[in-house]
Design an enzyme around this catalytic site. Structure first.
Site, mmCIF file in Angstrom:
data_model
loop_
_atom_site.group_PDB
_atom_site.id
_atom_site.type_symbol
_atom_site.label_atom_id
_atom_site.label_comp_id
_atom_site.label_asym_id
_atom_site.label_seq_id
_atom_site.Cartn_x
_atom_site.Cartn_y
_atom_site.Cartn_z
ATOM 1 N N ASP A 1 0.158 5.717 -1.249
ATOM 2 C CA ASP A 1 -0.407 6.868 -1.160
ATOM 3 C C ASP A 1 -2.077 6.889 -0.826
ATOM 4 O OD1 ASP A 1 1.878 7.528 -2.172
ATOM 5 O OD2 ASP A 1 1.018 8.835 -3.835
ATOM 6 N N GLU B 1 5.524 15.972 -5.637
ATOM 7 C CA GLU B 1 4.332 14.894 -5.706
ATOM 8 C C GLU B 1 3.434 15.237 -4.528
ATOM 9 O OE1 GLU B 1 7.094 11.643 -5.029
ATOM 10 O OE2 GLU B 1 6.318 10.723 -6.906
ATOM 11 N N MET C 1 0.906 -1.140 0.003
ATOM 12 C CA MET C 1 0.082 0.037 0.049
ATOM 13 C C MET C 1 0.908 1.054 -0.048
ATOM 14 S SD MET C 1 -2.697 1.320 2.869
ATOM 15 C CE MET C 1 -1.380 1.146 4.315
ATOM 16 N N ASP D 1 -0.527 13.749 -9.797
ATOM 17 C CA ASP D 1 -1.164 14.147 -8.359
ATOM 18 C C ASP D 1 -2.061 15.382 -8.670
ATOM 19 O OD1 ASP D 1 0.269 11.739 -8.066
ATOM 20 O OD2 ASP D 1 2.055 12.900 -6.883
ATOM 21 N N TRP E 1 -2.693 5.817 -10.522
ATOM 22 C CA TRP E 1 -2.059 6.394 -9.362
ATOM 23 C C TRP E 1 -2.805 7.578 -8.546
ATOM 24 C CZ3 TRP E 1 3.090 7.596 -12.648
ATOM 25 C CH2 TRP E 1 3.940 6.263 -12.941
ATOM 26 N N GLN F 1 -3.285 3.534 -2.784
ATOM 27 C CA GLN F 1 -2.611 2.915 -3.837
ATOM 28 C C GLN F 1 -2.202 1.484 -3.346
ATOM 29 O OE1 GLN F 1 -0.561 5.030 -6.709
ATOM 30 N NE2 GLN F 1 -2.696 5.299 -6.448
#
Length: 612
Positions: A132, A310, A130, A256, A191, A148
């Site tokens: 974000d 990010e 796992m 992102d 993502w 994620q």
């Protein structure tokens, strides 16, 4: 903005058939207009970019078999560092701070040691990788967390959106995957993304997809049935992608998207992380329908030398009230780039909880052991306890992060220790029984006249480089030791340290020392921390959430926060202990401590049938 972005423009899309992943959109006409008024539209806006160092590690390969004994052993050539994300255009997802030891340096972890590391009240899936947190939101009585996830292994890859729901942010139920990589525009990964609640009650989700050509694009998804409290089914917009990297931005430097905010001009704005050369930037787009976007002329923020940004987050915090604010609240800017956490913490994401008027913060805490160990235990990473974020009206410069109050429902047996005198060099065990799941509140009082009388003390102190909890100074360190065995061979101290300059100004540091947290060699052990404001009349206070291999530490009501990962080999199960200590040479300390044992959260599958 750099010259090579001068022609970056907006994109407008027509609907496309929902076809296989080899289909690409037609050419895109783009335009661009000035980005104005940004700095004047938000009250107390804070932009938090995850700019901490990339986290590298090494990859474990198949084992070999000894011809003579038949024993399986890791092949020495297996422990060369292999990128876990950089080649596909995201930050390294392994632990680069570990060197690449040979097989002889891999610790012989037992099943009991590895099983102990799994947390009791932090969110994590039953197995596998796992990272974000994505698109958290509140809908029809349920909190939703997307994240994620790799359905196939305990290392990064095959990224899918996991989905879980909760009534209280602590007890969770897993649902079927929200989105999987199944179109050309996200076939290499669904993502990170964010949810936006529109004015008419609809929900839109913008997320980054990694295309079949490994280009980062932005895609739109929305619930198939908004009246479903569980939001089980998600529809990917047939015209995806809705955004491609603009001219001057690399194909792997565009990702992102933030939660969108509503601008007074009647349009929505969304930020995206990127870079130009080595300058990290946040691009801003404007839209009315989330299918066509216009790139604004200037970047929201840029910092030379920081590289790719990010998981940018942008949200308002009230300077006058204690409640949270909707992302679209308008006012003026007051803060950019405050550091949220000085430990193992990344990819933070907030949402506005409209049911309680709170701004809730999530954060991903990765592993700092070896991938070989993660593969053995079958899982990797946890999410921190959700934190409420408010403005620190006392300092006027900080925010306060505090665990959501719902976690206190897990508190069980309480043990109190009052007015414990800690003379210089003191170590006092706290008898609390099983000490692997704890919520600890502690305050420390010192002789302030002794500090005031000193001319100068430890003026060059730094948590990371000044020797950790074993280094004794005039006014520190003092605090708590958790996840320790009886002999203190393994220990994780969390402590204050007071330094005083020649100008007479005292600075307090808050630190967490992992240097002796494990006897294992294949574990990264860092001393984390930074300064924390302690105002006149305040005592020194800390709160620790101890949950097996994660320790979250909050100083002075949440002004400074540190998240640590620890992997003891001895200080586990009933061997785990808690101590008070004072290694200062020039002051005595009086401690008051409240310790609660913590029950485990209920984290299981929602009764729809188990997911495979």
């Amino acid at each position: 903005m750099a010259a090579d972005l001068e022609h970056a423009t907006s994109t407008s899309y027509s609907l496309l058939p929902d076809s296989d992943h080899h289909h690409h959109p037609p050419s895109i006409s783009q335009r661009r207009r000035p980005f104005t008024l940004l700095s004047s539209i938000f009250l107390s806006m804070l932009i938090f970019s995850s700019l901490i160092a990339l986290i590298l590690n090494r990859h474990s390969q198949p084992h070999t078999v000894d011809d003579e004994t038949g024993d399986r052993a890791p092949a020495k050539e297996a422990f060369k560092p292999i990128s876990r994300g950089v080649s596909q255009g995201v930050s390294e997802k392994s632990n680069f701070q570990l060197s690449s030891p040979g097989a002889d340096d891999i610790y012989p972890w037992t099943n009991a040691m590895l099983s102990w590391q799994r947390t009791g009240f932090h969110f994590q899936p039953p197995k596998n990788w796992m990272n974000d947190p994505n698109g958290p939101l509140y809908h029809m009585g349920w909190y939703h967390l997307f994240y994620q996830y790799n359905p196939d292994a305990a290392v990064w890859g095959n990224i899918t959106w996991g989905h879980a729901i909760s009534k209280d942010l602590i007890n969770w139920q897993h649902l079927p995957f929200a989105m999987v990589p199944d179109h050309w525009y996200d076939i290499n990964g669904v993502w990170t993304g964010s949810a936006t609640l529109l004015n008419d009650g609809k929900i839109v989700m913008l997320y980054t997809g990694d295309t079949d050509q490994e280009v980062q694009v932005q895609n739109l998804a929305y619930p198939a049935n908004l009246s479903d409290p569980l939001l089980l089914d998600w529809v990917k917009y047939p015209g995806n992608p809705v955004l491609l990297p603009p001219p001057g931005i690399g194909a792997k430097d565009f990702r992102d998207p933030t939660t969108a905010w509503f601008n007074p001009n009647g349009k929505w704005r969304v930020g995206l992380g990127s870079k130009v050369n080595k300058t990290g930037i946040t691009l801003v787009y404007e839209t009315t329908d989330f299918t066509s976007f216009e790139l604004l002329d200037d970047v929201m923020h840029a910092v030379p030398g920081t590289g790719m940004w990010e998981c940018v987050d942008f949200y308002p915090v009230s300077t006058t009230e204690s409640n949270g604010l909707d992302t679209s609240f308008n006012g003026k800017d007051v803060g950019i780039g405050l550091r949220l956490d000085y430990g193992k913490y990344y990819a933070s994401k907030t949402f506005y909880d409209q049911s309680t008027q709170r701004r809730i913060l999530w954060g991903w805490t990765g592993e700092t052991d070896s991938e070989a160990a993660d593969i053995l235990k079958g899982w990797a990473s946890v999410q921190t306890i959700p934190r409420e974020v408010v403005f620190d009206k006392k300092t006027g410069t900080n925010i306060l992060q505090w665990p959501v109050k719902e976690v206190e429902k897990l508190r069980a047996k309480n043990t109190k220790f009052r007015k414990v005198l800690l003379k210089p060099g003191s170590l006092v065990p706290l008898e609390v029984g099983l000490a692997t799941q704890l919520d600890i509140l502690a305050t420390f009082d010192i002789d302030k006249t002794a500090v005031e009388a000193a001319m100068e003390a430890d003026v060059g102190y730094n948590c990371t480089t000044s020797g950790g909890s074993a280094a004794r100074g005039v006014f520190g360190p003092f605090g708590l030791i958790v996840v320790a065995d009886e002999s203190l061979t393994e220990q994780t101290p969390v402590y204050f340290y007071i330094a005083k300059g020649a100008d007479g100004v005292a600075t307090t540091y808050f630190c967490a020392d992992e240097s002796k947290s494990s006897t294992a060699a294949d574990v990264t052990k860092i001393i984390y921390g930074s300064s924390v404001p302690v105002l006149h009349g305040e005592n020194f206070s800390m709160r620790l959430l101890v949950d097996h291999s994660i320790v979250e530490s909050f100083a002075q009501g949440g002004r400074t926060v540190i998240t640590a990962r620890v992997y003891p080999t001895m200080a586990i199960y009933s061997a785990a202990k808690v101590f008070l200590f004072n290694n200062a040479t020039g002051i005595s300390v009086t401690a008051n401590v409240n310790v609660w044992k913590m029950n485990s959260a209920q984290i299981d599958y929602f009764p729809l049938g188990r997911q495979h």
